[in-house]
Design a protein around this motif. Sequence first.
Motif, PDB file in Angstrom:
ATOM      1  N   LYS A  97       0.854  -1.206   0.000  1.00  0.00           N
ATOM      2  CA  LYS A  97       0.000   0.000   0.000  1.00  0.00           C
ATOM      3  C   LYS A  97       0.890   1.256   0.000  1.00  0.00           C
ATOM      4  O   LYS A  97       0.677   2.186  -0.796  1.00  0.00           O
ATOM      5  N   GLU A  98       1.894   1.238   0.869  1.00  0.00           N
ATOM      6  CA  GLU A  98       2.777   2.407   0.963  1.00  0.00           C
ATOM      7  C   GLU A  98       3.626   2.580  -0.305  1.00  0.00           C
ATOM      8  O   GLU A  98       3.886   3.693  -0.746  1.00  0.00           O
ATOM      9  N   LEU A  99       4.069   1.475  -0.879  1.00  0.00           N
ATOM     10  CA  LEU A  99       4.828   1.570  -2.139  1.00  0.00           C
ATOM     11  C   LEU A  99       3.954   2.158  -3.235  1.00  0.00           C
ATOM     12  O   LEU A  99       4.381   3.027  -4.004  1.00  0.00           O
ATOM     13  N   LYS A 100       2.716   1.704  -3.293  1.00  0.00           N
ATOM     14  CA  LYS A 100       1.822   2.199  -4.343  1.00  0.00           C
ATOM     15  C   LYS A 100       1.454   3.661  -4.106  1.00  0.00           C
ATOM     16  O   LYS A 100       1.292   4.424  -5.056  1.00  0.00           O
ATOM     17  N   ASN A 101       1.354   4.047  -2.828  1.00  0.00           N
ATOM     18  CA  ASN A 101       1.107   5.474  -2.522  1.00  0.00           C
ATOM     19  C   ASN A 101       2.210   6.349  -3.088  1.00  0.00           C
ATOM     20  O   ASN A 101       2.009   7.529  -3.350  1.00  0.00           O
ATOM     21  N   ARG A 102       3.397   5.749  -3.230  1.00  0.00           N
ATOM     22  CA  ARG A 102       4.519   6.511  -3.791  1.00  0.00           C
ATOM     23  C   ARG A 102       4.743   6.162  -5.267  1.00  0.00           C
ATOM     24  O   ARG A 102       5.833   6.359  -5.808  1.00  0.00           O
ATOM     25  N   ASN A 103       3.713   5.600  -5.880  1.00  0.00           N
ATOM     26  CA  ASN A 103       3.706   5.300  -7.328  1.00  0.00           C
ATOM     27  C   ASN A 103       4.736   4.268  -7.762  1.00  0.00           C
ATOM     28  O   ASN A 103       5.183   4.289  -8.920  1.00  0.00           O
ATOM     29  N   ALA A 104       5.146   3.406  -6.851  1.00  0.00           N
ATOM     30  CA  ALA A 104       6.076   2.338  -7.247  1.00  0.00           C
ATOM     31  C   ALA A 104       5.296   1.172  -7.853  1.00  0.00           C
ATOM     32  O   ALA A 104       4.143   0.929  -7.490  1.00  0.00           O
ATOM     33  N   LYS A 105       5.955   0.470  -8.761  1.00  0.00           N
ATOM     34  CA  LYS A 105       5.417  -0.795  -9.281  1.00  0.00           C
ATOM     35  C   LYS A 105       5.860  -1.886  -8.306  1.00  0.00           C
ATOM     36  O   LYS A 105       7.056  -1.984  -7.990  1.00  0.00           O
ATOM     37  N   THR A 106       4.926  -2.685  -7.852  1.00  0.00           N
ATOM     38  CA  THR A 106       5.239  -3.701  -6.848  1.00  0.00           C
ATOM     39  C   THR A 106       5.350  -5.074  -7.504  1.00  0.00           C
ATOM     40  O   THR A 106       4.408  -5.551  -8.129  1.00  0.00           O
ATOM     41  N   HIS A 107       6.519  -5.675  -7.354  1.00  0.00           N
ATOM     42  CA  HIS A 107       6.754  -7.031  -7.894  1.00  0.00           C
ATOM     43  C   HIS A 107       7.093  -7.953  -6.724  1.00  0.00           C
ATOM     44  O   HIS A 107       7.787  -7.532  -5.794  1.00  0.00           O
ATOM     45  N   ILE A 108       6.652  -9.196  -6.810  1.00  0.00           N
ATOM     46  CA  ILE A 108       7.015 -10.166  -5.771  1.00  0.00           C
ATOM     47  C   ILE A 108       7.547 -11.437  -6.411  1.00  0.00           C
ATOM     48  O   ILE A 108       7.097 -11.841  -7.483  1.00  0.00           O
ATOM     49  N   GLU A 109       8.535 -12.025  -5.728  1.00  0.00           N
ATOM     50  CA  GLU A 109       9.062 -13.344  -6.083  1.00  0.00           C
ATOM     51  C   GLU A 109       8.662 -14.269  -4.941  1.00  0.00           C
ATOM     52  O   GLU A 109       9.118 -14.069  -3.812  1.00  0.00           O
TER      53      GLU A 109
END
Length: 209
Positions: A97-109
């Motif tokens: 949520k916080e990453l997206k608030n800062r407009n980051a693309k979130t990737h997970i492995e």
Amino acid sequence: MQESIQKLVNEGKMLPLMEEFYTIQGEGYHKGTAAYFIRIGGCDVGCHWCDVKESWNADLHPPTATEKIVQNATKYSDVVVVTGGEPLTWDMTLLTKELKNRNAKTHIETSGAYPLTGEWDWICLSPKKVKLPEEAIYNEAHELKCIVYNKNDFKFAEEQAAKVSEDCILYLQPEWSVREKMIPLIVDYVMNNPKWKVSLQTHKYLNIP
Ligand code: SF4
């Protein structure tokens, strides 16, 4: 771990941070892309060939405020890859949520061994025989990355491919320590079964983290 800190970790407000670094994604669909990696400690999947065994014991990695992790990450890149360990050991809701608030693309492995939490732009599912993924993640995965350590892994890869969505991109990747033996087999397999693609750990060839 103190009870109050454990509570914050359980809520995803702190996470056992093993390391974080800005580098090039070496594997899979986004290989070649600059990204900030967050490696979260904790994994009980137990792959015998795991190359980050030091991640397994979460107690060895300092609980770090999720907000601080996000601040660091987004200074460097708008693509943030969360890896481990097994990141889904922990609740990823606040981090993403916080990453997206800062407009980051979130990737997970992830191995998918625990319930999927968080909001992800890209899910790389890398299933492990010793602890199979939760059923719900198959349909969410954008790429399926099956590690080939021996010949039996082709059969396992097909079983896993039968469970993901039609759009999911399928990769076979040699386990690093046996790459010289397995690469020719993977090349043959992909030429005979072109729904698969080859993935290599190019960051290791480039000598970057
Ligand atoms: S799931 Fe990943 S971190 Fe966990 S043991 Fe397997 S390879 Fe290592």
